[in-house]
Scaffold this active site. Structure first.
Site, PDB file in Angstrom:
ATOM      1  N   LYS A  82      56.165  50.098 -27.367  1.00 24.94           N
ATOM      2  CA  LYS A  82      55.327  51.251 -27.556  1.00 24.94           C
ATOM      3  C   LYS A  82      54.977  51.565 -29.681  1.00 24.94           C
ATOM      4  CE  LYS A  82      56.115  54.456 -24.601  1.00 24.94           C
ATOM      5  NZ  LYS A  82      56.870  55.994 -24.436  1.00 24.94           N
ATOM      6  N   GLU A 140      54.751  43.538 -35.307  1.00 30.24           N
ATOM      7  CA  GLU A 140      55.717  44.021 -34.782  1.00 30.24           C
ATOM      8  C   GLU A 140      56.469  45.929 -35.478  1.00 30.24           C
ATOM      9  OE1 GLU A 140      58.283  45.014 -32.857  1.00 30.24           O
ATOM     10  OE2 GLU A 140      59.566  43.268 -31.859  1.00 30.24           O
ATOM     11  N   ASP A 141      56.573  46.597 -35.154  1.00 34.30           N
ATOM     12  CA  ASP A 141      57.096  48.005 -36.267  1.00 34.30           C
ATOM     13  C   ASP A 141      58.077  47.611 -36.685  1.00 34.30           C
ATOM     14  OD1 ASP A 141      58.728  47.302 -33.740  1.00 34.30           O
ATOM     15  OD2 ASP A 141      59.142  49.521 -33.510  1.00 34.30           O
ATOM     16  N   ASP A 144      64.874  43.158 -36.129  1.00 30.83           N
ATOM     17  CA  ASP A 144      66.263  43.711 -36.624  1.00 30.83           C
ATOM     18  C   ASP A 144      67.136  42.484 -36.381  1.00 30.83           C
ATOM     19  OD1 ASP A 144      68.197  45.959 -36.896  1.00 30.83           O
ATOM     20  OD2 ASP A 144      68.768  45.896 -34.680  1.00 30.83           O
ATOM     21  N   LYS A 172      64.430  44.551 -41.323  1.00 30.91           N
ATOM     22  CA  LYS A 172      65.682  44.972 -42.117  1.00 30.91           C
ATOM     23  C   LYS A 172      67.370  43.753 -42.186  1.00 30.91           C
ATOM     24  CE  LYS A 172      66.455  47.842 -38.953  1.00 30.91           C
ATOM     25  NZ  LYS A 172      67.477  49.159 -38.042  1.00 30.91           N
ATOM     26  N   PHE A 193      68.931  53.395 -39.329  1.00 36.60           N
ATOM     27  CA  PHE A 193      68.580  53.490 -38.291  1.00 36.60           C
ATOM     28  C   PHE A 193      66.822  54.358 -39.022  1.00 36.60           C
ATOM     29  CE2 PHE A 193      66.325  54.389 -34.382  1.00 36.60           C
ATOM     30  CZ  PHE A 193      66.336  53.426 -33.982  1.00 36.60           C
ATOM     31  N   VAL A 194      65.377  53.888 -38.367  1.00 39.64           N
ATOM     32  CA  VAL A 194      64.842  54.465 -38.601  1.00 39.64           C
ATOM     33  C   VAL A 194      63.902  54.908 -37.708  1.00 39.64           C
ATOM     34  CG1 VAL A 194      64.703  53.602 -41.291  1.00 39.64           C
ATOM     35  CG2 VAL A 194      63.440  52.090 -39.450  1.00 39.64           C
ATOM     36  N   ASP A 200      61.019  54.810 -33.007  1.00 38.96           N
ATOM     37  CA  ASP A 200      61.158  56.477 -32.228  1.00 38.96           C
ATOM     38  C   ASP A 200      62.913  56.195 -31.854  1.00 38.96           C
ATOM     39  OD1 ASP A 200      61.679  54.182 -30.241  1.00 38.96           O
ATOM     40  OD2 ASP A 200      61.986  55.473 -28.590  1.00 38.96           O
TER      41      ASP A 200
HETATM   42  P1  IMP Z   1      65.851  43.500 -32.299  1.00 42.25           P
HETATM   43  O1  IMP Z   1      65.439  42.019 -31.316  1.00 42.25           O
HETATM   44  O2  IMP Z   1      67.020  43.331 -32.560  1.00 42.25           O
HETATM   45  O3  IMP Z   1      65.028  42.631 -33.928  1.00 42.25           O
HETATM   46  O4  IMP Z   1      65.117  44.650 -32.386  1.00 42.25           O
HETATM   47  C1  IMP Z   1      64.034  44.755 -32.410  1.00 42.25           C
HETATM   48  C2  IMP Z   1      63.695  46.110 -32.294  1.00 42.25           C
HETATM   49  O5  IMP Z   1      64.153  47.051 -31.772  1.00 42.25           O
HETATM   50  C3  IMP Z   1      62.685  46.906 -32.496  1.00 42.25           C
HETATM   51  O6  IMP Z   1      61.042  46.564 -32.523  1.00 42.25           O
HETATM   52  C4  IMP Z   1      63.001  48.464 -31.971  1.00 42.25           C
HETATM   53  O7  IMP Z   1      62.054  48.193 -31.624  1.00 42.25           O
HETATM   54  C5  IMP Z   1      63.814  48.011 -32.054  1.00 42.25           C
HETATM   55  N1  IMP Z   1      64.375  48.856 -33.575  1.00 42.25           N
HETATM   56  C6  IMP Z   1      65.479  48.050 -34.267  1.00 42.25           C
HETATM   57  N2  IMP Z   1      65.488  48.869 -35.484  1.00 42.25           N
HETATM   58  C7  IMP Z   1      65.169  49.647 -34.521  1.00 42.25           C
HETATM   59  C8  IMP Z   1      64.722  51.001 -35.981  1.00 42.25           C
HETATM   60  O8  IMP Z   1      65.780  51.293 -37.196  1.00 42.25           O
HETATM   61  N3  IMP Z   1      64.075  52.055 -35.362  1.00 42.25           N
HETATM   62  C9  IMP Z   1      63.847  51.394 -34.353  1.00 42.25           C
HETATM   63  N4  IMP Z   1      63.590  51.011 -33.262  1.00 42.25           N
HETATM   64  C10 IMP Z   1      64.610  50.135 -34.140  1.00 42.25           C
HETATM   65 MG    MG Z   2      59.263  46.983 -31.295  1.00 36.09          MG
END
Ligand code: IMP
Ligand code: MG
Length: 218
Positions: A82, A140-141, A144, A172, A193-194, A200
């Site tokens: 979401k 993407e939001d 990470d 990040k 963490f935001v 959320d």
């Molecule tokens: P990744 O697979 O580790 O790159 O994770 C990506 C997903 O984890 C993002 O699309 C977010 O949905 C969630 N996520 C990672 N860091 C944060 C954060 O600081 N706040 C909220 N959601 C996060």
């Molecule tokens: Mg996401």
């Protein structure tokens, strides 16, 4: 006859908050003295506002310009639910304000990370549309570790996408474990963490118009 207004009835239910606002734009971090409305009942759960609504608006507008220049009317966006839906809806309207247009679809996916492998992607909402020959942009939001995107890029290429590029509001870089390049980026932020603007913590904060750092996240 109009009812006589009671004295004080126009008092806002939200008050101006003077917490620190950091604008982490592409030109680095600068501290702004901007006021951001934070409903009092949420204040005790936030450390600070990291990116104000105004800073988000400015940056989203610039990103829309970049995308419009590069793709004109050939934009096909895949939005990750979401978290990215608020960002996407603002981005889409900025693109149309420039005279552009876009096709789009939603996916919902979660990556599961193993100790030694990059895990796998569980897709709970997939795209039925034909992606063959299309230049796809994933919206993407936040990027990470990069696991989600590595898998999603692979998934969309298997469906026939000619190219897959990434558009993310937040990045990040300090947390990255897999090599994922963000082609269109809003803000680089430190390892925090935001929440807010679609993002959320256990559904808390998604609707905030700003991006904030949450307290006691561990
Ligand atoms: P990744 O697979 O580790 O790159 O994770 C990506 C997903 O984890 C993002 O699309 C977010 O949905 C969630 N996520 C990672 N860091 C944060 C954060 O600081 N706040 C909220 N959601 C996060
Ligand atoms: Mg996401």
């Amino acid at each position: 006859m109009a009812a006589k207004k009671k004295k004080g009835s126009l008092k806002p239910r939200t008050v101006h908050d003077f917490k620190r606002v950091i604008d982490v734009g592409p030109r680095g971090i600068k501290t702004l003295r901007e006021n951001v409305l934070i409903p009092p009942k949420y204040r005790s759960r936030l450390v600070s506002v990291l990116i104000s609504p105004e800073a988000i608006r400015r940056r989203v507008r610039e990103m829309a310009k970049q995308l419009y220049r590069a793709y004109r009317d050939d934009l096909y966006m895949v939005i990750t639910l979401k978290g990215a839906f608020v960002f996407f809806s603002d981005l889409l309207r900025e693109i149309y304000a420039l005279g552009g247009s876009a096709d789009f679809n939603f996916v919902s996916a979660k990556s599961y990370i193993g100790e030694v492998t990059s895990g796998h992607l569980k897709i709970t909402l997939d795209i039925a549309a034909d992606l063959r020959g299309r230049n796809v942009i994933i919206v993407e939001d936040i990027v990470d570790t990069g696991f989600t995107l590595i898998h999603l890029i692979h998934h969309l290429k298997k469906k026939g996408a000619r190219s897959v590029k990434i558009c993310s509001l937040i990045n990040k870089p300090d947390r990255r474990r897999l090599d994922v390049q963000v082609d269109y980026l809003g803000f680089n932020i430190p390892d925090l963490f935001v929440i807010g603007y679609g993002m959320d913590f256990d559904e808390f904060g998604r609707g905030f118009p700003f991006i904030a750092v949450m307290k006691n996240i561990d």
